[in-house]
Design a protein around this motif. Structure first.
Motif, PDB file in Angstrom:
ATOM      1  N   VAL A 138      18.367   2.791  34.678  1.00  0.00           N
ATOM      2  CA  VAL A 138      17.898   1.777  33.748  1.00  0.00           C
ATOM      3  C   VAL A 138      17.763   2.372  32.354  1.00  0.00           C
ATOM      4  CG1 VAL A 138      15.485   2.280  34.324  1.00  0.00           C
ATOM      5  CG2 VAL A 138      16.069   0.081  33.294  1.00  0.00           C
ATOM      6  N   GLY A 139      18.167   1.596  31.363  1.00  0.00           N
ATOM      7  CA  GLY A 139      18.048   2.031  29.978  1.00  0.00           C
ATOM      8  C   GLY A 139      17.850   0.851  29.056  1.00  0.00           C
ATOM      9  N   LEU A 140      16.911   0.962  28.124  1.00  0.00           N
ATOM     10  CA  LEU A 140      16.637  -0.076  27.138  1.00  0.00           C
ATOM     11  C   LEU A 140      17.106   0.395  25.768  1.00  0.00           C
ATOM     12  CD1 LEU A 140      13.060  -1.184  28.288  1.00  0.00           C
ATOM     13  CD2 LEU A 140      15.254  -2.264  28.814  1.00  0.00           C
ATOM     14  N   THR A 150      10.356   3.189  32.902  1.00  0.00           N
ATOM     15  CA  THR A 150      10.569   4.150  33.984  1.00  0.00           C
ATOM     16  C   THR A 150       9.252   4.516  34.654  1.00  0.00           C
ATOM     17  OG1 THR A 150      12.498   5.057  32.830  1.00  0.00           O
ATOM     18  CG2 THR A 150      11.526   6.395  34.581  1.00  0.00           C
ATOM     19  N   GLY A 151       8.189   4.687  33.862  1.00  0.00           N
ATOM     20  CA  GLY A 151       6.880   4.989  34.430  1.00  0.00           C
ATOM     21  C   GLY A 151       6.377   3.864  35.317  1.00  0.00           C
ATOM     22  N   ALA A 152       6.585   2.619  34.876  1.00  0.00           N
ATOM     23  CA  ALA A 152       6.159   1.474  35.690  1.00  0.00           C
ATOM     24  C   ALA A 152       6.962   1.408  36.989  1.00  0.00           C
ATOM     25  CB  ALA A 152       6.321   0.190  34.887  1.00  0.00           C
ATOM     26  N   ALA A 173      16.594   6.752  37.708  1.00  0.00           N
ATOM     27  CA  ALA A 173      17.154   7.623  36.672  1.00  0.00           C
ATOM     28  C   ALA A 173      17.142   6.877  35.344  1.00  0.00           C
ATOM     29  CB  ALA A 173      18.573   8.049  37.039  1.00  0.00           C
ATOM     30  N   PRO A 174      16.376   7.351  34.357  1.00  0.00           N
ATOM     31  CA  PRO A 174      16.365   6.680  33.053  1.00  0.00           C
ATOM     32  C   PRO A 174      17.619   7.025  32.239  1.00  0.00           C
ATOM     33  CG  PRO A 174      14.907   8.580  33.024  1.00  0.00           C
ATOM     34  CD  PRO A 174      15.414   8.461  34.440  1.00  0.00           C
ATOM     35  N   SER A 175      18.043   6.088  31.453  1.00  0.00           N
ATOM     36  CA  SER A 175      19.165   6.297  30.535  1.00  0.00           C
ATOM     37  C   SER A 175      18.644   6.105  29.114  1.00  0.00           C
ATOM     38  CB  SER A 175      20.301   5.318  30.841  1.00  0.00           C
ATOM     39  OG  SER A 175      21.335   5.435  29.906  1.00  0.00           O
ATOM     40  N   LYS A 180      21.538   0.003  29.801  1.00  0.00           N
ATOM     41  CA  LYS A 180      22.262  -0.273  31.031  1.00  0.00           C
ATOM     42  C   LYS A 180      21.298  -0.599  32.153  1.00  0.00           C
ATOM     43  CE  LYS A 180      24.466   3.123  32.855  1.00  0.00           C
ATOM     44  NZ  LYS A 180      25.278   4.327  33.091  1.00  0.00           N
ATOM     45  N   LEU A 181      21.817  -1.248  33.175  1.00  0.00           N
ATOM     46  CA  LEU A 181      21.055  -1.533  34.384  1.00  0.00           C
ATOM     47  C   LEU A 181      22.033  -1.501  35.553  1.00  0.00           C
ATOM     48  CD1 LEU A 181      18.482  -2.319  35.858  1.00  0.00           C
ATOM     49  CD2 LEU A 181      18.981  -4.723  35.370  1.00  0.00           C
TER      50      LEU A 181
END
Length: 214
Positions: A138-140, A150-152, A173-175, A180-181
Motif C-alpha cells: 500500500v502506498g499513498l 501502515t501503522g493502522a 509492505a509500505p510503498s 499503489k494498492l
C-alpha cells in the motif's frame, strides 16, 4: 459369471469412492490477486485428498474451468464472455420461462431467511480454515500518510492473526515512493461433505413452497 463379477467389483469401487468422497474433507481454495491494473481470481475444489480437483480461473488472458485427476487435466472449458445481445436474449428467455411465484416468495420471506440462516450457520460450523494469507502493498501520495496507514494496518493484522491462529499470515509492505494498492489473498478451507447433506436437503425441502415451477 465373469461379467457379473466385474460389474460387482465396479459397483463396490463406486460405492467405496462415494463414501470416501463424503467422509474425507473437501479442500476449498480461493486466491485473489491484484497487481496494478491486473486482477485474477482462482477458485479450486479438491476431493479425495486432491486426487480430483476442479479449478475456475479468471485471469487477464483467459477465463476457463479445468478438471484434473491426479494432477493431469482431463477436461478444459473456456468461460466465454457473453455479448450484450446474447445476455439480453437470455434474460428475456428467463423472464418468459420463469416459474417463481414472487408473491409467495415475498409472503414467505421470513421462512426463506430462517432457512438460509440455518444453512449458513451449519456450513460455517463445519467449515474450518486451514490457511489464510494476505500480502498487501500500500502506498499513498504522501509518505507520512503512508506511514500512518501502515501503522493502522499493522494493528489490524494483530487482531486478525489472533482470531485465526496459527492459520493466518498477513504481510504488509509500505510503498513510500509511489501510490499503489496491490494485494494477494489466499484462503484454504476444509469441509466434510457428509456433514452438509442433511442441512442441504432440509433447506431444499423448506424451499419447495417458495421456489416452484408453474
Amino acid at each position: 459369471m465373469t461379467l457379473a463379477l466385474v460389474l460387482l467389483v465396479i459397483f463396490a469401487l463406486s460405492v467405496l469412492l462415494s463414501v470416501a468422497t463424503l467422509l474425507i474433507p473437501a479442500s476449498i481454495s480461493i486466491r485473489l490477486l491484484k497487481e496494478g491494473p491486473i486482477a485474477e481470481v482462482i477458485l479450486s475444489l479438491g476431493l479425495l485428498l486432491g486426487a480430483l480437483t476442479g479449478h475456475v480461473e479468471y485471469r487477464a488472458e483467459r477465463h476457463e474451468f479445468r478438471a484434473c485427476i491426479l494432477g493431469r487435466t482431463v477436461f478444459r472449458r473456456p468461460l466465454e464472455r457473453r455479448t450484450a445481445d446474447k445476455t439480453e436474449e437470455k434474460k428475456q428467455e428467463k423472464r418468459e420461462n420463469a416459474g417463481t411465484d414472487w408473491a409467495t416468495m415475498i409472503t414467505n420471506a421470513d421462512e426463506l431467511y430462517s432457512a438460509a440462516k440455518e444453512l449458513v450457520r451449519t456450513l460455517t460450523r463445519h467449515l474450518s480454515v486451514k490457511r489464510a494469507s494476505d500480502k498487501l502493498v500500500v502506498g499513498l501520495p504522501d509518505a507520512a500518510e503512508t506511514g500512518m496507514l501502515t501503522g493502522a494496518l499493522y494493528a489490524g493484522r494483530g487482531i486478525a492473526t489472533a482470531a485465526f491462529p496459527p492459520a493466518a499470515s498477513i504481510e504488509i509492505a509500505p510503498s513510500f515512493h509511489e501510490e499503489k494498492l496491490d494485494t494477494e489473498v489466499a484462503v484454504e478451507l476444509s469441509l466434510p461433505l457428509v456433514t452438509i447433506i442433511a442441512p442441504v436437503i432440509r433447506f431444499l425441502w423448506r424451499m419447495r413452497k417458495i421456489f416452484r415451477t408453474t
